[in-house]
Design a protein around this motif. Sequence first.
Motif, PDB file in Angstrom:
ATOM      1  N   UNK A   1       0.836  -1.208   0.000  1.00 24.77           N
ATOM      2  CA  UNK A   1       0.000   0.000   0.000  1.00 24.77           C
ATOM      3  C   UNK A   1       0.868   1.253   0.000  1.00 24.77           C
ATOM      4  N   UNK A   2       1.947   1.250   0.761  1.00 20.78           N
ATOM      5  CA  UNK A   2       2.852   2.407   0.781  1.00 20.78           C
ATOM      6  C   UNK A   2       3.439   2.658  -0.609  1.00 20.78           C
ATOM      7  N   UNK A   3       3.840   1.604  -1.288  1.00 17.16           N
ATOM      8  CA  UNK A   3       4.398   1.745  -2.641  1.00 17.16           C
ATOM      9  C   UNK A   3       3.346   2.248  -3.628  1.00 17.16           C
ATOM     10  N   UNK A   4       2.128   1.762  -3.478  1.00 17.20           N
ATOM     11  CA  UNK A   4       1.046   2.201  -4.359  1.00 17.20           C
ATOM     12  C   UNK A   4       0.738   3.678  -4.147  1.00 17.20           C
ATOM     13  N   UNK A   5       0.714   4.105  -2.894  1.00 18.53           N
ATOM     14  CA  UNK A   5       0.395   5.507  -2.592  1.00 18.53           C
ATOM     15  C   UNK A   5       1.415   6.474  -3.178  1.00 18.53           C
ATOM     16  N   UNK A   6       2.659   6.022  -3.352  1.00 18.23           N
ATOM     17  CA  UNK A   6       3.683   6.873  -3.950  1.00 18.23           C
ATOM     18  C   UNK A   6       3.361   7.191  -5.413  1.00 18.23           C
ATOM     19  N   UNK A   7       2.575   6.327  -6.049  1.00 20.65           N
ATOM     20  CA  UNK A   7       2.244   6.496  -7.458  1.00 20.65           C
ATOM     21  C   UNK A   7       0.933   7.245  -7.676  1.00 20.65           C
ATOM     22  N   UNK A   8       0.110   7.322  -6.638  1.00 21.99           N
ATOM     23  CA  UNK A   8      -1.223   7.902  -6.778  1.00 21.99           C
ATOM     24  C   UNK A   8      -1.191   9.415  -6.571  1.00 21.99           C
ATOM     25  N   UNK A   9      -2.049  10.116  -7.306  1.00 28.84           N
ATOM     26  CA  UNK A   9      -2.171  11.562  -7.156  1.00 28.84           C
ATOM     27  C   UNK A   9      -3.584  11.913  -6.699  1.00 28.84           C
ATOM     28  N   UNK A  10      -3.661  12.759  -5.698  1.00 29.40           N
ATOM     29  CA  UNK A  10      -4.946  13.235  -5.161  1.00 29.40           C
ATOM     30  C   UNK A  10      -5.855  12.079  -4.727  1.00 29.40           C
ATOM     31  N   UNK A  11      -5.243  11.026  -4.298  1.00 29.67           N
ATOM     32  CA  UNK A  11      -5.998   9.849  -3.826  1.00 29.67           C
ATOM     33  C   UNK A  11      -5.082   9.056  -2.905  1.00 29.67           C
ATOM     34  N   UNK A  12      -5.703   8.439  -1.893  1.00 33.60           N
ATOM     35  CA  UNK A  12      -4.893   7.705  -0.921  1.00 33.60           C
ATOM     36  C   UNK A  12      -5.571   6.401  -0.542  1.00 33.60           C
ATOM     37  N   UNK A  13      -4.786   5.346  -0.503  1.00 31.06           N
ATOM     38  CA  UNK A  13      -5.262   4.057  -0.007  1.00 31.06           C
ATOM     39  C   UNK A  13      -4.882   3.953   1.465  1.00 31.06           C
ATOM     40  N   UNK A  14      -5.855   3.667   2.300  1.00 31.09           N
ATOM     41  CA  UNK A  14      -5.626   3.490   3.733  1.00 31.09           C
ATOM     42  C   UNK A  14      -5.609   2.002   4.060  1.00 31.09           C
ATOM     43  N   UNK A  15      -4.746   1.625   4.970  1.00 35.84           N
ATOM     44  CA  UNK A  15      -4.725   0.226   5.379  1.00 35.84           C
ATOM     45  C   UNK A  15      -5.432   0.062   6.720  1.00 35.84           C
ATOM     46  N   UNK A  16      -6.409  -0.811   6.695  1.00 34.65           N
ATOM     47  CA  UNK A  16      -7.070  -1.210   7.924  1.00 34.65           C
ATOM     48  C   UNK A  16      -7.172  -2.715   7.941  1.00 34.65           C
ATOM     49  N   UNK A  17      -8.104  -3.230   8.687  1.00 35.54           N
ATOM     50  CA  UNK A  17      -8.417  -4.655   8.650  1.00 35.54           C
ATOM     51  C   UNK A  17      -9.820  -4.820   9.210  1.00 35.54           C
ATOM     52  N   UNK A  18     -10.442  -5.931   8.875  1.00 38.45           N
ATOM     53  CA  UNK A  18     -11.690  -6.293   9.547  1.00 38.45           C
ATOM     54  C   UNK A  18     -11.347  -7.437  10.490  1.00 38.45           C
ATOM     55  N   UNK A  19     -11.011  -7.058  11.720  1.00 35.88           N
ATOM     56  CA  UNK A  19     -10.625  -8.037  12.732  1.00 35.88           C
ATOM     57  C   UNK A  19     -11.863  -8.714  13.299  1.00 35.88           C
ATOM     58  N   UNK A  20     -11.645  -9.829  13.928  1.00 41.07           N
ATOM     59  CA  UNK A  20     -12.744 -10.622  14.470  1.00 41.07           C
ATOM     60  C   UNK A  20     -12.869 -10.442  15.972  1.00 41.07           C
ATOM     61  N   UNK A  21     -14.096 -10.190  16.401  1.00 41.62           N
ATOM     62  CA  UNK A  21     -14.380 -10.128  17.833  1.00 41.62           C
ATOM     63  C   UNK A  21     -14.640 -11.555  18.292  1.00 41.62           C
ATOM     64  N   UNK A  22     -13.712 -12.110  19.041  1.00 41.28           N
ATOM     65  CA  UNK A  22     -13.829 -13.488  19.501  1.00 41.28           C
ATOM     66  C   UNK A  22     -14.899 -13.597  20.584  1.00 41.28           C
ATOM     67  N   UNK A  23     -15.363 -14.794  20.894  1.00 39.12           N
ATOM     68  CA  UNK A  23     -16.463 -14.953  21.864  1.00 39.12           C
ATOM     69  C   UNK A  23     -16.241 -14.274  23.208  1.00 39.12           C
ATOM     70  N   UNK A  24     -14.970 -14.126  23.616  1.00 39.23           N
ATOM     71  CA  UNK A  24     -14.712 -13.472  24.906  1.00 39.23           C
ATOM     72  C   UNK A  24     -14.524 -11.964  24.767  1.00 39.23           C
ATOM     73  N   UNK A  25     -14.711 -11.421  23.544  1.00 41.80           N
ATOM     74  CA  UNK A  25     -14.595  -9.983  23.330  1.00 41.80           C
ATOM     75  C   UNK A  25     -13.211  -9.519  22.941  1.00 41.80           C
ATOM     76  N   UNK A  26     -12.253 -10.426  22.922  1.00 44.64           N
ATOM     77  CA  UNK A  26     -10.895 -10.054  22.505  1.00 44.64           C
ATOM     78  C   UNK A  26     -10.827 -10.001  20.977  1.00 44.64           C
ATOM     79  N   UNK A  27      -9.738  -9.435  20.465  1.00 42.54           N
ATOM     80  CA  UNK A  27      -9.529  -9.281  19.032  1.00 42.54           C
ATOM     81  C   UNK A  27      -8.492 -10.299  18.579  1.00 42.54           C
TER      82      UNK A  27
END
Length: 582
Positions: A404-430
């Motif tokens: 993503x960092x390498x891709x953002x260097x090539x993009x103009x007036x646009x940005x890719x953000x890195x996140x994740x869709x983490x899982x909430x386990x049965x005990x509430x931990x990630x």
Amino acid sequence: MIFCIINGMKNQEIAKIFYGIANYLAMDEVAFKPQAYEKAALTLETLEEDIEDVYKRGGIKALEDLPAIGKSIAQSIEEYLKTGSIGVYERFKKRLPLDLEEIIGVEGVGPRKAKILYQKLGIRNLKDLAKAAKSHKISLLFGFGDKTEKNILEGIAFLKRSKGRFLLGDISPKVEEIYNKLKAQKEVRVISTCGSIRRKKETIGDVDFLVVSKKSARVMDFFVSLPGVVKVWGKGSTKASVKMRDGFDADIRVVPERSYGAALQYFTGSKEHNISLRKIAIDKGLKLSEYGLFRGSKMVASETEEGIYKFLGMDWIEPELRENSGEIEAALKHKLPRIIDQQDIKGDLHCHSSWDGGLNKISEMAAAGQRMGYEYLGIADHTKFLRIEHGLDEKKLFRQRKEIENLNKKLKNFRVLQGCEANILPDGSIDIKDEALEKLDFVIAGVHSSMKMEKGRMTERIIKAMKNPNVDIISHPTGRILKKRDEYQIDFDRILRAAKEFKVILEINSFPERLDLDDKNIRRAKDFGVRMIINTDSHRRDQLKLIEFGVAQARRGWAEKEDIINTQPVDKLLKYFKNNEK
């Protein structure tokens, strides 16, 4: 009207068969091939060109040049285009003669279980399944048990409650196709959809069209002869009703131009909204009907909706708000909300890439985001708990960040953000370590397992996840799947209080099967002062266009621009995440 792109009918027909083949292969526990057919189906669903035109232009070689279409699958497409069927699919149906799509529509019944139910109990359809569950034959099977049998009965009951309703996202392209065909007729001067499709309800019963024309007979003839009409329920001089091949009914009415506004208001509904409006008219010595607003025999307003509402002393009310839930009182006081518009959305933060089994590379998703006119796009691939979705672990997240960092260097007036869709386990931990989460631009967390938890435990589970200082967004917060699964049990007021306290954003998921939060919960969140975000949960680039359905849901929930966090430019968005100390 804004709807998804419609590709050729053949594309959808073949895609449906490929999904069916994938399910049959899964029943036989064949490795890898089910995913190949699913990816081919995705390619066909997203292809903006008619597959028949592709084949005519370049033959089987042109088919093989398409993403995820190998030689054998290309041959199957060719077979369908030439004969109208695919032999391997027909052989599967003959060997396992059951309504697989219907049976696996019940939550918890996958292809493998469907095969066992057929082999052990002869279950071929939903009726057989219900009968076996009620007589407690399913619980006796190895690998099923009382709990599974109970869940199957609940799933069947849920399906029955949803019968006859169509998802807004599924039916909208089909409605647009009819709309465009009608609009193109020279006899049609003005046209609009009405009813629940205009109010953008999450599920639709039937579809209504309203037309202004001086040659209504020609319009009626054209309407009842549309491609896809399988039955004509009725046809008169100004009204017709038909059943479409896809299962829904469609009605059309032709009205004179002078009554168009009154008819549009009347047929848009809702029923409860119209009743309240008529009472206001009566109190003013007026009569309101589909033909106009009258004082005695004199028509005082009718050509436009705006004129009707104005004469009654109120502001015009957006169709999405017309559910008799306070909108009339607000309109009379000139205090209606300025509900959000799709143009207000500056980016989408819930997008999956080929890193976790999505169809497209991050660069392809970014290009699609740019075409949407966005300023940014967030990649939020599943994390390691969801192995079936190729969930990312800490090392893969690190490697993805470099891409993503390498891709953002090539993009103009646009940005890719890195996140994740983490899982909430049965005990509430990630399911991902905090050290890895801290390095991301944002973190989405969602429940993807153990959805039958008791109300108190499920509420505590989600609140514990909210307390994690790295969690910014809760995805599809109530877990429902429309026409398949109810919301899981939670104390939503407690969730809202926690979201406000810990400054966690709740997602409005635009995916047609989810639309979660629903409109009522959106309004509750707004009243609590909880910020929300409209995301698509896209697994391929064309699904970014599903944002329209999330926006429609937000509008139905009275959400305004300031209630939705992704109306902010990227710098303000990131500052909001970083400054929210838990």
